[in-house]
Design an enzyme around this catalytic site. Structure first.
Site, PDB file in Angstrom:
ATOM      1  CE  LYS A  33     -17.126 -19.530 -31.440  1.00 27.28           C
ATOM      2  NZ  LYS A  33     -18.356 -18.944 -32.013  1.00 27.28           N
ATOM      3  CE1 TYR A 242       8.683   1.187 -20.981  1.00 29.48           C
ATOM      4  CE2 TYR A 242       7.156  -0.646 -20.708  1.00 29.48           C
ATOM      5  CZ  TYR A 242       8.369  -0.144 -21.158  1.00 29.48           C
ATOM      6  OH  TYR A 242       9.262  -0.977 -21.772  1.00 29.48           O
TER       7      TYR A 242
HETATM    8  C1  LIG Z   1     -19.405 -19.104 -31.045  1.00 28.10           C
HETATM    9  C2  LIG Z   1     -20.713 -19.640 -31.489  1.00 28.10           C
HETATM   10  C3  LIG Z   1     -21.484 -20.436 -30.622  1.00 28.10           C
HETATM   11  C4  LIG Z   1     -21.153 -20.589 -29.154  1.00 28.10           C
HETATM   12  O1  LIG Z   1     -21.485 -19.387 -28.518  1.00 28.10           O
HETATM   13  P1  LIG Z   1     -21.313 -19.144 -26.952  1.00 28.10           P
HETATM   14  O2  LIG Z   1     -21.887 -17.801 -26.736  1.00 28.10           O
HETATM   15  O3  LIG Z   1     -19.846 -19.178 -26.698  1.00 28.10           O
HETATM   16  O4  LIG Z   1     -22.030 -20.216 -26.237  1.00 28.10           O
HETATM   17  C5  LIG Z   1     -22.623 -21.040 -31.137  1.00 28.10           C
HETATM   18  N1  LIG Z   1     -22.996 -20.835 -32.429  1.00 28.10           N
HETATM   19  C6  LIG Z   1     -22.296 -20.052 -33.280  1.00 28.10           C
HETATM   20  C7  LIG Z   1     -22.771 -19.868 -34.669  1.00 28.10           C
HETATM   21  C8  LIG Z   1     -21.138 -19.418 -32.835  1.00 28.10           C
HETATM   22  O5  LIG Z   1     -20.458 -18.631 -33.673  1.00 28.10           O
END
Ligand SMILES: *Cc1c(COP(=O)(O)O)cnc(C)c1O
Length: 344
Positions: A33, A242
């Site tokens: 994702k 800054y």
């Molecule tokens: C993002 C996510 C994962 C992967 O999680 P990691 O901690 O990055 O391994 C797996 N299952 C769901 C439902 C997620 O939202």
């Protein structure tokens, strides 16, 4: 070249998947994702498919469409957000598998795309996505008669192995799914490390693939080298950046580097982060600004052309700690201005 160079080590990515696969007592999927945690979902997907992954997860249908374009037919691509209004054509055209999160989504899915593959997401205690126990009890028989591909849930505290939430969610998940003849999945990276009881039929690692904690044995995947634009000498007592937040305590040599918070190098990391010339540390001095960072290079034997901010000497998680956040946020914030190079 005035943009940073982001190098993505695809061999390390594949090795991390294989390492997590060998820890998983079942099939191992890959979560890609948010554009493959910021690293490029097409390149990540192709590399992991070659390493042996057959099941990919994305957050939303649009991401799934891009991954399907990269992978072609064959691998399964599942969507955590389920079947949202307006997703029908994307799901159908790209053969995506929505993880249905509610009775509403279930009704919508069977009406919009009768006979189309789906999975089910259950809430085992995190209260973020998925059907509640009572909802599931009401729907279960109807849902199972439609042949779901997978029943999954997600752990809230898997990065804390001793947290009692892990056992509680495991118990809830087993209670909700016992005796059901459908593949089950509970664990992301953290859950894989909790051991076999948490693995079921499929694990879903994300961050560990990309070299992030809690997978401490991961090979680092990302290197980020930033060009030096200018170097100047200042007197003791002069300020840098800054707000005059840093005042030189000695005559100093200051390098100005071409990246800033607009490139995902969070302003909050400020002076707790370092830049590196090889293994020599150059402290960040003054505020991180939008396009620029200033560093103290006084102690280097010669002026550098580039300085590294992520690599063997300073990991994604080191940067995250300096900024008071987690590696996931650093990876997914990596900016669009970098020149990206993929090594295999
Ligand atoms: C993002 C996510 C994962 C992967 O999680 P990691 O901690 O990055 O391994 C797996 N299952 C769901 C439902 C997620 O939202």
């Amino acid at each position: 070249m005035s943009t940073g160079k982001l190098t993505i080590d695809l061999a390390a990515l594949a090795d991390n998947w294989r390492a997590l696969d060998s820890l998983s007592r079942c099939e191992t999927a890959a979560v890609i994702k948010a554009n493959g945690y910021g690293l490029g979902s097409a390149q990540v997907a192709k590399t992991l498919a070659q390493a042996g992954a057959r099941h990919f997860f994305v957050a939303i249908a649009e991401e799934g469409a891009a991954v399907r374009q990269a992978l072609g037919q064959g691998p399964r691509i599942s969507v955590f957000s389920g079947h949202m209004p307006g997703d029908r054509d994307l799901i159908a055209a790209h053969d995506l598998t929505p993880m249905l999160n509610s009775i509403d989504q279930m009704l919508h899915h069977v009406e919009a795309l009768p006979g189309h593959r789906f999975g089910i997401q259950l809430d085992s205690g995190m209260n973020r996505l998925g059907m509640e126990a009572a909802e599931w009890a009401a729907l279960r028989d109807i849902a199972l008669s439609q042949d779901p591909t997978l029943i999954m849930s997600h752990l809230a505290c898997a990065d804390e192995p001793d947290h009692d939430m892990n056992a509680r969610q495991l118990r809830n998940f087993v209670e909700m799914t016992d005796g059901i003849d459908v593949p089950r999945s509970l664990s992301a990276t953290g859950g894989i490390l909790l051991g076999r009881d948490f693995h079921f039929d499929l694990t879903r690692p994300g961050v560990g693939l990309y070299g992030g904690m809690p997978f401490a044995e991961a090979r680092p995947v990302v290197t980020l080298d930033l060009p030096v634009i200018q170097i100047r000498d200042i007197e003791a007592g002069e300020a840098v950046g800054y707000g005059n937040t840093w005042i030189a305590q000695r005559p100093s040599r200051i390098a100005t580097i071409a990246a800033g918070y607009a490139d995902g190098l969070l302003r909050a990391m400020g002076p707790k982060a370092q830049l590196f010339a090889g293994s020599s540390r150059c402290p960040v001095v003054g505020r991180v600004s939008m396009d620029l960072i200033t560093a103290d290079v006084t102690d280097l034997p010669q002026d550098p052309d580039t300085l590294s901010i992520m690599g063997p000497a300073q990991t994604v998680d080191d940067i995250a700690e300096a900024a008071g956040t987690i590696g996931y946020e650093i990876l997914t914030s990596l900016g669009g201005r970098y020149q990206r190079e993929y090594h295999s």
